[in-house]
Design a protein around this motif. Sequence first.
Motif, PDB file in Angstrom:
ATOM      1  N   ILE A 253      43.249  73.564  22.566  1.00 14.97           N
ATOM      2  CA  ILE A 253      42.592  73.213  21.303  1.00 14.97           C
ATOM      3  C   ILE A 253      41.085  73.461  21.406  1.00 14.97           C
ATOM      4  CG2 ILE A 253      41.889  71.238  19.884  1.00 14.97           C
ATOM      5  CD1 ILE A 253      44.579  72.214  19.058  1.00 14.97           C
ATOM      6  N   LEU A 254      40.519  73.082  22.540  1.00 11.57           N
ATOM      7  CA  LEU A 254      39.086  73.289  22.757  1.00 11.57           C
ATOM      8  C   LEU A 254      38.750  74.772  22.888  1.00 11.57           C
ATOM      9  CD1 LEU A 254      38.340  70.390  25.287  1.00 11.57           C
ATOM     10  CD2 LEU A 254      37.735  70.485  22.858  1.00 11.57           C
ATOM     11  N   ILE A 255      39.587  75.505  23.615  1.00 11.63           N
ATOM     12  CA  ILE A 255      39.335  76.934  23.822  1.00 11.63           C
ATOM     13  C   ILE A 255      39.433  77.704  22.510  1.00 11.63           C
ATOM     14  CG2 ILE A 255      40.218  79.031  24.936  1.00 11.63           C
ATOM     15  CD1 ILE A 255      41.074  77.283  27.284  1.00 11.63           C
ATOM     16  N   LEU A 256      40.403  77.319  21.671  1.00  8.18           N
ATOM     17  CA  LEU A 256      40.653  78.036  20.416  1.00  8.18           C
ATOM     18  C   LEU A 256      39.947  77.367  19.232  1.00  8.18           C
ATOM     19  CD1 LEU A 256      44.470  78.695  20.947  1.00  8.18           C
ATOM     20  CD2 LEU A 256      42.591  80.311  21.299  1.00  8.18           C
ATOM     21  N   GLY A 257      38.902  76.643  19.506  1.00  7.09           N
ATOM     22  CA  GLY A 257      38.206  75.916  18.459  1.00  7.09           C
ATOM     23  C   GLY A 257      37.633  76.788  17.360  1.00  7.09           C
ATOM     24  N   PHE A 258      37.458  78.071  17.619  1.00 10.14           N
ATOM     25  CA  PHE A 258      36.873  78.984  16.618  1.00 10.14           C
ATOM     26  C   PHE A 258      37.895  79.464  15.598  1.00 10.14           C
ATOM     27  CE2 PHE A 258      38.403  81.422  20.193  1.00 10.14           C
ATOM     28  CZ  PHE A 258      39.075  82.486  19.609  1.00 10.14           C
ATOM     29  N   THR A 259      39.208  79.208  15.807  1.00  6.59           N
ATOM     30  CA  THR A 259      40.239  79.710  14.902  1.00  6.59           C
ATOM     31  C   THR A 259      40.581  78.662  13.853  1.00  6.59           C
ATOM     32  OG1 THR A 259      42.029  78.890  16.304  1.00  6.59           O
ATOM     33  CG2 THR A 259      41.205  81.109  16.771  1.00  6.59           C
TER      34      THR A 259
END
Length: 354
Positions: A253-259
């Motif tokens: 969730i943190l890694i893909l926060g930009f999506t």
Amino acid sequence: MKNCVIVIPALNPNEKLCDYVRLLSEERFLSILIIDDGSSHTCQTIFDRCSSYHNVTVVRHSENKGKGRALKNAFAYILNDEQMGNANGVITADADGQHELSDVMKLCQSLSEDKSKLVLGVRSFDTENVPLSNKMGNTITRHVFRLLYGKRISDTQTGLRGIAMDSLHHFTDLEGERFSYETNMLIAAVRQKLAIEECPIETVYINENESSHFNPFKDSAEIYWVLFKNFFKFMGVSLTSFILDITLFQLFILILGFTFARRRILISTILARAGSSLFNYCMNRSVVFKSRRKWNKTIIGYYSLAVAEAVTSGLSVYLLFQLTGFREVFLKAGVDLVIFLVSYRIQKLVVFKD
């Protein structure tokens, strides 16, 4: 001569042991091995009398080590003795005289017919002379053993057992120093796929079994720990997998926060479940069930089961909700608990079965 070795572990026995050993000696068994498990010096005359009978050997422990250790030391002694090692098998009996000579002879006859099996002298617990605690203990343990290990054994606590000589090595290095060792023997026999034969014997309890050294609390706790230990491992791995799933989900969730939120949640859920399920599979295969099957023969079954569990859970919760109207979360908790218990049996008996 009866080609069997009789093993009798003894702790502070009374004079009945001498009478019992004398009867056994008169039947000319290959050998009678008595393990003095740290008895008091006042019992020395009893062991001296026993050793004076034909083919009787007394091995002494300097201190009490427990019935399990006494049996394991006796088995090792037999396997290292050239004469005893040529016997058809070994028969274990209790020192309190509660195993009739005729029943010992039955087990000896059975061992002469097969070189690889475990013979259990099983008692009937429906008679009036059986203490209530023994009846309840055996009933509970019998059902628990069948539930966890898939084998019906009528008397899990019997001390009269016959072990074919070709199978004796399976029982020399098992865990358990006291009475839990005998439970481990049954588990080992099931895992090694040994033939387990039941032989009905007389049900004898002398003075409410007062001479027994069985501690109802300590020894019962050890026995049930042995029975449930593997299931507790399964629970621990499942809990660890759940924590890993949540941790990976949060990480992605943190890694893909930009999506976008929907895409982020979906991808994080899939990746987290993939990682946690792979961990769960590896731990169940190597630690819980210790399967020797190659991974490619088990991984398909494991993930097929996982899919079936998810579908079953969803459909069951939906149907129960339609029937009862209860809150979905409570229904799911109950359904998933049942699926969890069934999953343990399926993984043990099908997916990771050797």
